[in-house]
Design a protein around this motif. Structure first.
Motif, PDB file in Angstrom:
ATOM      1  N   SER A  16      -2.148  -1.444   6.405  1.00 59.47           N
ATOM      2  CA  SER A  16      -3.314  -0.737   5.885  1.00 59.47           C
ATOM      3  C   SER A  16      -4.603  -1.418   6.334  1.00 59.47           C
ATOM      4  O   SER A  16      -4.880  -2.566   5.951  1.00 59.47           O
ATOM      5  CB  SER A  16      -3.261  -0.688   4.352  1.00 59.47           C
ATOM      6  N   GLU A  20       0.801  -1.229   0.000  1.00 60.66           N
ATOM      7  CA  GLU A  20       0.000   0.000   0.000  1.00 60.66           C
ATOM      8  C   GLU A  20       0.832   1.276   0.000  1.00 60.66           C
ATOM      9  O   GLU A  20       0.284   2.376  -0.176  1.00 60.66           O
ATOM     10  CB  GLU A  20      -0.923   0.028   1.231  1.00 60.66           C
ATOM     11  N   PHE A  77      -6.784  -2.418   3.393  1.00 59.16           N
ATOM     12  CA  PHE A  77      -6.507  -3.705   2.756  1.00 59.16           C
ATOM     13  C   PHE A  77      -7.373  -4.789   3.374  1.00 59.16           C
ATOM     14  O   PHE A  77      -7.998  -5.592   2.674  1.00 59.16           O
ATOM     15  CB  PHE A  77      -5.023  -4.053   2.925  1.00 59.16           C
ATOM     16  N   ILE A 102      -5.929  -4.955  -4.473  1.00 62.54           N
ATOM     17  CA  ILE A 102      -6.428  -6.143  -3.786  1.00 62.54           C
ATOM     18  C   ILE A 102      -7.393  -6.911  -4.685  1.00 62.54           C
ATOM     19  O   ILE A 102      -7.370  -8.154  -4.743  1.00 62.54           O
ATOM     20  CB  ILE A 102      -7.108  -5.752  -2.460  1.00 62.54           C
ATOM     21  N   GLN A 115      -5.402   1.278  -3.742  1.00 60.72           N
ATOM     22  CA  GLN A 115      -5.133   0.152  -2.850  1.00 60.72           C
ATOM     23  C   GLN A 115      -6.215  -0.907  -3.011  1.00 60.72           C
ATOM     24  O   GLN A 115      -5.934  -2.101  -3.112  1.00 60.72           O
ATOM     25  CB  GLN A 115      -5.081   0.621  -1.394  1.00 60.72           C
ATOM     26  N   THR A 134       0.955  -6.003   5.739  1.00 61.33           N
ATOM     27  CA  THR A 134       0.385  -4.674   5.537  1.00 61.33           C
ATOM     28  C   THR A 134       0.154  -3.937   6.849  1.00 61.33           C
ATOM     29  O   THR A 134      -0.032  -4.553   7.896  1.00 61.33           O
ATOM     30  CB  THR A 134      -0.958  -4.779   4.768  1.00 61.33           C
TER      31      THR A 134
END
Length: 216
Positions: free
Chosen positions: A161, A128, A164, A140, A136, A159
């Motif tokens: 994020s 990310e 995510f 995915i 982002q 990650t």
């Protein structure tokens, strides 16, 4: 794709010399980012004869032209990558050496996952980084699609994020991914410094079946 190193080194050479692979990559780039890679040769290099190139290279070797040393790398090849941005009515290009960290990181990865080698596992760290949240989510989605289309490809993503994780949950909820296709693991650390892996399964509705440990 297999000639590209894990750190992305050699990407330029591979993508410049393999038009079929470049076509496959551009299909992904247009779908996700509305970008495409183009190859060009600067006009000044087209006018540079072999004799002049030899004189310049010999001058650099002897230590001359110090004020132009930053240009030495441009004599190593006569073709370069630019990114064409298709998001505007009048497109513009970005030279490969001026591309930000986000695209610089993602372009080799997107090319590597096009490999047709069997039983591939990709380990990706903080994919990310330097990407807008909108993209982002699209990254995915792409990984999920490739994992579904090719059962012999697996992805391990590290990650920081939250987006995510939310996107993965959303894809399970939509039925794009099955709960058994996803393994979410939260790594925590004890007061003694020991690491602990907390596996948090999802149900068919994309909901955590265990409480999230807290923090992210």
């Amino acid at each position: 794709p297999d000639q590209i190193w894990p750190d992305g080194h050699n990407f330029d050479r591979v993508i410049i010399n393999n038009s079929q692979l470049r076509k496959q990559l551009n299909k992904i780039l247009r779908e996700i980012f509305n970008l495409e890679i183009k190859i060009f040769t600067p006009k000044y290099l087209k006018k540079l004869t072999k004799e002049k190139r030899h004189i310049i290279e010999e001058g650099f070797r002897m230590g001359s032209f110090r004020q132009y040393w930053g240009l030495r790398r441009f004599l190593d090849k006569d073709k370069f990558i630019v990114l064409r941005d298709l998001n505007f009515d009048q497109y513009f290009v970005i030279h490969g050496r001026e591309i930000g960290k986000g695209p610089s990181n993602i372009l080799p990865f997107l090319t590597q996952i096009l490999s047709d080698r069997p039983n591939m596992t990709y380990l990706i760290q903080e994919l990310e980084n330097n990407w807008h949240p909108k993209y982002q989510a699209k990254i995915i989605e792409l990984i999920a699609k490739i994992a579904n289309d090719s059962k012999n490809k697996h992805f391990i993503l590290e990650t920081h994020s939250e987006l995510f994780i939310l996107q993965v949950k959303k894809l399970v909820q939509k039925g794009v991914l099955k709960p058994e296709d996803v393994s979410i693991n939260y790594i925590s650390r004890s007061s003694k410094g020991d690491s602990k892996v907390n596996h948090i399964p999802l149900n068919s509705e994309g909901t955590f079946m265990k409480e999230w440990p807290g923090g992210f």
